[in-house]
Design a protein around this motif. Structure first.
Motif, PDB file in Angstrom:
ATOM      1  N   PHE A   1       0.836  -1.194   0.000  1.00  0.00           N
ATOM      2  CA  PHE A   1       0.000   0.000   0.000  1.00  0.00           C
ATOM      3  C   PHE A   1       0.872   1.245   0.000  1.00  0.00           C
ATOM      4  O   PHE A   1       1.747   1.388   0.841  1.00  0.00           O
TER       5      PHE A   1
ATOM      6  N   ASP B   1       0.287   5.440  -0.310  1.00  0.00           N
ATOM      7  CA  ASP B   1      -0.744   6.478  -0.351  1.00  0.00           C
ATOM      8  C   ASP B   1      -0.369   7.509  -1.422  1.00  0.00           C
ATOM      9  O   ASP B   1       0.066   8.614  -1.126  1.00  0.00           O
TER      10      ASP B   1
ATOM     11  N   ARG C   1      -3.155   2.742  -5.185  1.00  0.00           N
ATOM     12  CA  ARG C   1      -2.612   2.804  -3.838  1.00  0.00           C
ATOM     13  C   ARG C   1      -2.319   1.388  -3.318  1.00  0.00           C
ATOM     14  O   ARG C   1      -1.299   1.141  -2.712  1.00  0.00           O
ATOM     15  N   GLU C   2      -3.258   0.466  -3.565  1.00  0.00           N
ATOM     16  CA  GLU C   2      -3.025  -0.902  -3.125  1.00  0.00           C
ATOM     17  C   GLU C   2      -2.719  -1.755  -4.336  1.00  0.00           C
ATOM     18  O   GLU C   2      -3.462  -1.734  -5.309  1.00  0.00           O
TER      19      GLU C   2
END
Lengths: 507, 507
Positions: free
Chosen positions: B79, B81, B93-94
């Motif tokens: 992950f 951000d 993001r993931e």
């Protein structure tokens, strides 16, 4: 999962807070749910389970009853902020879960599918080598819905308790197993009498001090209602244990053990007579029905009452089943209940419309009317299942992996790796086995036979292959089984074929 | 990864904050690193990469040089951000990453292993069906270390730029490609002169207003130093673009575009003459070396200067290479640089001892002295690689999955599923293919041949099989290839054999 018509998907580990707000679980789940914020202060959570994500995924692409039923599943990382992680893979915060979600037009269809998954779970747990496991009815807890089953691996180190009856086959999670009491009551008609008990507070101390049995007392267990100043006081016979899960269902509130300070509660001396606590719900357990001749707290520090007769001295509107079932109690069939320790390795739930309704997922039925699809969900704790197999499948030398889940099927011990012929033959065999799709662990260390054999036993791969100067002299290798020690010699040229045949018998 | 002697592991998604504090990255990484707290207020992070976890895992079990070298890898959720997620799987993001970490006794050994992984990466990207990809030297960024390569998939929708020279084979990430300038300077010796430019602030406006070329200006780009009140002002020719990565290396500080309000900075009119900004680092780009006859800001709102002669008017101690290389610039070999857009799909780093030293992982060398193992790390963005293949492998009808990564190898279109013979034959074929280990998608919908074929083309599985009443009348099925449309009929009884043979040619 594919064999029960599942389709594999992958949901994110990190979910937007809004999804759980739609279902209401953002508020209803406690601190096990990790809440966080991104760089823009937007709320996120680490997913504990994916009902909301499943509904979100499907709600835009499913609009007609003709698209139902279907099941989607994933194998993925979950995070639950457990208060007490323990026991290796048994209770961890981050774990791998297989979770599936099914959508149906009718309750009947869900039930039929639920049965199929139930059967698939039994096959899965058998196939991975679990010997002692049972399925039990369980509480639906934070998932919602009505009917649920847990699959439990029996082991003395388990943290869950299950209740079994050998006579009728009854099996249940402790949380929902009804307790059936059979007490003999003192019929002497002794009057209520205040007795000085000083520092004696715990049931054990009282019984020792007054020379009575636990069942001759009425105990009080105090809980706090989460997020407020209310309390719940549960009364039961002194030898009973209050079930939080059962009590929650009665009071319909989230409760935690009371740790507060409240002068109106004479902790250690709480009793049902002249109880005067503000904002308090009082619940009486079935074990007190018609009870008499009991000792209970006098609601006054240092004092208890003897001669309590529930019917005579307390106005109880209703008794509830809030105590845990106990080993030796009678089953409703007349048999005797047994309590065993177990690890929960899987669970299945009939969820109903809790999520589809709260998240507004609808489909048109065959009459053109909007309906909420009916959901089921199906989980397996992958790491727990693995740990449970390890717990059951071992001997004094180490693990004995069942072949279907062994990380390597074959463990090659090459003895005397400085011997070029040994080294070459062992390498060749390793490469051939890998090429044949058989995961093979190759111990090519410069270590003694004793060390290699001990490590092979400890790690527990199902098939051990020894390549040594001695066996190669006869152009042979040695194949043995970890489970029963059986061994045989095979000509080098037949090695791969023989190992394949041996493995086939094991899976 | 197994073929370069990797061993698979699995690290947690959620790591304790302490691990990143040991390496120093808890502070050095910006807001891409998600920081959170557990129920006990203990600091956690969502792992962006696992160097610290790898060192932590190995440091207790590795103590001798004899245990090196080795490489461990995982395929797992990460992950980050990201400030600007975009482009489907390109910047999310993931995401799923394959990440590997190797440990070595010597730099020489690391370099030899790094070459092996480099070659393996080239094989991997070829095998998954990427046609246009290159490896380029890259900046080591937050990873630390000296030497790094990126594997880039060339595509016009890529968000990265790479610099190539066809003559000498030079390939580099834009971040580290040196810019070589070749400007003709005005030698008229014109004097500095203040000119009123009013609301003209942007280079484009100035050039239009004054009827000059961008290269006849000296532009200023202002940055803020993160977490402080310092600024960095970079000057370059107006047609150059400042490279943040290069500038960061020069000022050795973490910088972000300046968005602040500072009365001492006349934004839009900043120039190198009489610049008077507090707590400010000024950096001049190579493109200004010996430049004269330029227009620049006058550090006064509404005014610029003309006739700027850098040597005459500004005391510049040193010029730096802080501008991005440009298409058409000269390569150091004399060739011409080309700039292409690309997506980064993999990267490999020679890390050195950054992590082993900061986290105190040591091994005894063959002289009995403690040494820090030398590390390499190796990443592949799994989703990005997939998206890149999709980007390159398609036609107007849809995707064309290369067989090695196609989620299903075969797509069965059963035409007229109401025909019992068709339905049975198609089901049988599906079951047989699945049993033979060939993932098969089965379109058993009640839809027309046109719809089914269009969907099959759109989804792009490599082999399409049509089972229809017409073909079955001749006891045949039809097999066709998505890539080139080639098709042939095969007797039903040979179907599985024929499909297997067809697939074998594709992988």
């Amino acid at each position: 999962m594919n064999n029960v018509d599942g389709q594999e998907v992958l949901f994110p580990v990190v979910l937007p807070r809004e999804l759980l707000e739609e279902s209401g679980r953002y508020l209803s789940i406690g601190s096990e749910l990790v809440r966080l914020k991104d760089r823009n202060e937007k709320g996120l959570v680490l997913a504990m389970t994916h009902e909301e994500a499943a509904v979100q995924l499907c709600k835009n692409s499913v609009s007609s009853y003709k698209q139902l039923p279907f099941m989607i599943y994933q194998i993925q990382t979950k995070f639950r902020d457990e208060a007490r992680p323990r026991g290796g893979l048994i209770r961890v915060r981050e774990f791998t879960m297989k979770d599936g979600y099914s959508f149906h037009n009718t309750q009947h269809d869900l039930e039929a599918y639920y049965e199929r998954v139930y059967a698939a779970y039994e096959r899965i747990f058998s196939r991975i080598g679990l010997k002692d496991f049972v399925s039990v009815k369980s509480d639906t807890g934070m998932m919602g819905g009505d009917i649920a089953h847990e699959f439990m691996s029996l082991t003395e180190v388990g943290e869950d308790e299950i209740v079994l009856c050998a006579k009728c086959g009854y099996r249940s999670n402790m949380e929902i197993a009804p307790a059936k009491h059979n007490y003999k009551n003192d019929k002497s008609g002794a009057p209520l009498k205040e007795i000085f008990t000083g520092e004696l507070k715990e049931i054990g101390q009282i019984c020792q001090g007054l020379k009575i049995k636990e069942e001759q007392t009425c105990k009080a267990v105090i809980f706090a209602v989460k997020g407020g100043d209310e309390t719940v006081i549960a009364f039961a016979r002194g030898d009973c244990e209050i079930s939080e899960a059962k009590l929650k269902k009665v009071v319909k509130k989230d409760i935690v053990p009371w740790t507060g300070q409240d002068e109106s509660i004479a902790a250690g001396n709480v009793g049902p007579v002249n109880l005067n606590v503000k904002k308090c719900t009082v619940v009486f357990d079935n074990s007190l029905t018609g009870a008499s001749g009991l000792v209970c707290g006098a609601n006054k520090s240092g004092y208890h009452l003897s001669g309590l007769d529930i019917e005579r001295d307390v106005k109880v509107k209703e008794f509830f089943d809030i105590a845990k079932a106990k080993q030796g109690q009678q089953c409703s069939c007349g048999g005797t209940l047994k309590v065993e320790r177990a690890i929960e390795i899987g669970n299945i739930f009939q969820l109903g419309v809790k999520y589809t309704k709260s998240m507004e997922m609808t489909v048109l039925d065959d009459n053109g009317k909007l309906q909420y699809p009916i959901m089921g969900c199906y989980g397996i704790g992958v790491g727990r299942a693995l740990a449970s197999v390890a717990q059951q499948s071992r001997d004094s030398k180490g693990l004995i992996w069942p072949a279907p889940i062994a990380p390597w099927k074959v463990h090659i011990c090459a003895l005397r790796t400085d011997d070029k012929v040994v080294s070459k033959k062992a390498h060749d065999l390793h490469d051939k086995l890998e090429k044949a799709g058989i995961p093979t662990l190759f111990d090519d260390r410069d270590a003694s036979a004793g060390v290699k054999f001990a490590d092979a036993d400890l790690m527990g791969m199902p098939i051990r292959v020894v390549v040594s100067p001695k066996s190669l002299a006869a152009d042979e290798i040695e194949i043995s089984l970890r489970a029963n020690g059986e061994s045989k010699k095979t000509a080098c040229k037949n090695a791969v074929k023989e190992i394949k045949a041996t493995l086939k018998k094991l899976v």
